[in-house]
Design a protein around this motif. Structure first.
Motif, PDB file in Angstrom:
ATOM      1  N   UNK A   1       1.037  -1.298   0.049  1.00  0.00           N
ATOM      2  CA  UNK A   1      -0.072  -0.111  -0.045  1.00  0.00           C
ATOM      3  C   UNK A   1       0.889   1.443   0.196  1.00  0.00           C
ATOM      4  N   UNK A   2       1.964   1.304   0.865  1.00  0.00           N
ATOM      5  CA  UNK A   2       2.836   2.614   0.919  1.00  0.00           C
ATOM      6  C   UNK A   2       3.541   2.699  -0.554  1.00  0.00           C
ATOM      7  N   UNK A   3       3.730   1.573  -1.048  1.00  0.00           N
ATOM      8  CA  UNK A   3       4.384   1.602  -2.431  1.00  0.00           C
ATOM      9  C   UNK A   3       3.539   2.058  -3.400  1.00  0.00           C
ATOM     10  N   UNK A   4       2.213   1.657  -3.467  1.00  0.00           N
ATOM     11  CA  UNK A   4       1.167   2.023  -4.370  1.00  0.00           C
ATOM     12  C   UNK A   4       0.784   3.388  -4.120  1.00  0.00           C
TER      13      UNK A   4
ATOM     14  N   UNK B   1       4.669   7.047  -1.565  1.00  0.00           N
ATOM     15  CA  UNK B   1       5.323   7.866  -0.457  1.00  0.00           C
ATOM     16  C   UNK B   1       6.672   7.724  -0.178  1.00  0.00           C
ATOM     17  N   UNK B   2       7.499   8.532   0.373  1.00  0.00           N
ATOM     18  CA  UNK B   2       9.032   8.517   0.513  1.00  0.00           C
ATOM     19  C   UNK B   2       9.541   7.379   1.163  1.00  0.00           C
ATOM     20  N   UNK B   3      10.138   6.733   0.457  1.00  0.00           N
ATOM     21  CA  UNK B   3      10.893   5.577   1.282  1.00  0.00           C
ATOM     22  C   UNK B   3      12.271   5.785   2.214  1.00  0.00           C
ATOM     23  N   UNK B   4      12.602   6.959   1.914  1.00  0.00           N
ATOM     24  CA  UNK B   4      13.494   7.525   3.193  1.00  0.00           C
ATOM     25  C   UNK B   4      12.442   7.797   4.344  1.00  0.00           C
TER      26      UNK B   4
ATOM     27  N   UNK C   1      13.342   5.659   7.839  1.00  0.00           N
ATOM     28  CA  UNK C   1      13.794   6.570   9.196  1.00  0.00           C
ATOM     29  C   UNK C   1      12.939   6.304  10.151  1.00  0.00           C
ATOM     30  N   UNK C   2      11.667   6.091   9.952  1.00  0.00           N
ATOM     31  CA  UNK C   2      10.475   6.033  10.963  1.00  0.00           C
ATOM     32  C   UNK C   2      10.057   4.600  11.243  1.00  0.00           C
TER      33      UNK C   2
ATOM     34  N   UNK D   1       0.813   6.695   9.375  1.00  0.00           N
ATOM     35  CA  UNK D   1      -0.101   5.413   9.898  1.00  0.00           C
ATOM     36  C   UNK D   1       0.439   4.008   9.314  1.00  0.00           C
ATOM     37  N   UNK D   2       0.569   4.159   8.205  1.00  0.00           N
ATOM     38  CA  UNK D   2       0.999   2.776   7.388  1.00  0.00           C
ATOM     39  C   UNK D   2       2.419   2.415   7.884  1.00  0.00           C
ATOM     40  N   UNK D   3       3.464   3.280   8.057  1.00  0.00           N
ATOM     41  CA  UNK D   3       4.395   2.843   8.771  1.00  0.00           C
ATOM     42  C   UNK D   3       4.236   2.243   9.903  1.00  0.00           C
TER      43      UNK D   3
END
Length: 115
Positions: A20-23, A26-29, A33-34, A84-86
């Motif tokens: 979902x994050x990939x889709x 969003x920033x992978x950095x 980090x988080x 939230x996804x992280x």
């Protein structure tokens, strides 16, 4: 068998969060980090076992991040959604490798060790 299912469930939550994050692009950095940020809940153990288990568990249940996902959707906030996804990914990752909600009896005593 139940313990294995819970580990697999955590792994699936982690993988789904990554997807979902990939889709959402969003920033992978920011993700890297988080990803371990929810472990700040362990600081409660500096006070004592009881406070430590409470703070750790507050940071390691799906309640807060899912509530934040709903809030992010209501207010169209991509930053809150990404965070939230992280957070969900972190919990899934922890469950996949065997870390569960902590008992006040000790850090190594979790809901996964009792299954």
């Amino acid at each position: 068998m139940n313990k294995t299912l819970l580990h697999l469930e955590g792994l699936m939550v982690f993988v789904a969060s990554l997807y979902i994050y990939y889709q959402l692009d969003f920033s992978w950095v920011m993700f890297i980090v988080l990803l371990l940020a929810p472990d700040i809940g362990m600081l409660g153990y500096l006070v004592n076992q009881k406070i430590g288990s409470i703070t750790y568990n507050l940071f390691h249940t799906y309640l807060a991040p899912i509530l934040l996902i709903v809030i992010s959707l209501i207010f169209s906030s991509s930053v809150i959604l990404a965070l939230s996804i992280i957070w969900v990914a972190h919990i899934g990752m922890d469950r996949a490798v065997g870390y569960g909600l902590k008992s006040p009896n000790g850090f190594k005593d979790s809901h996964l060790t009792r299954v």
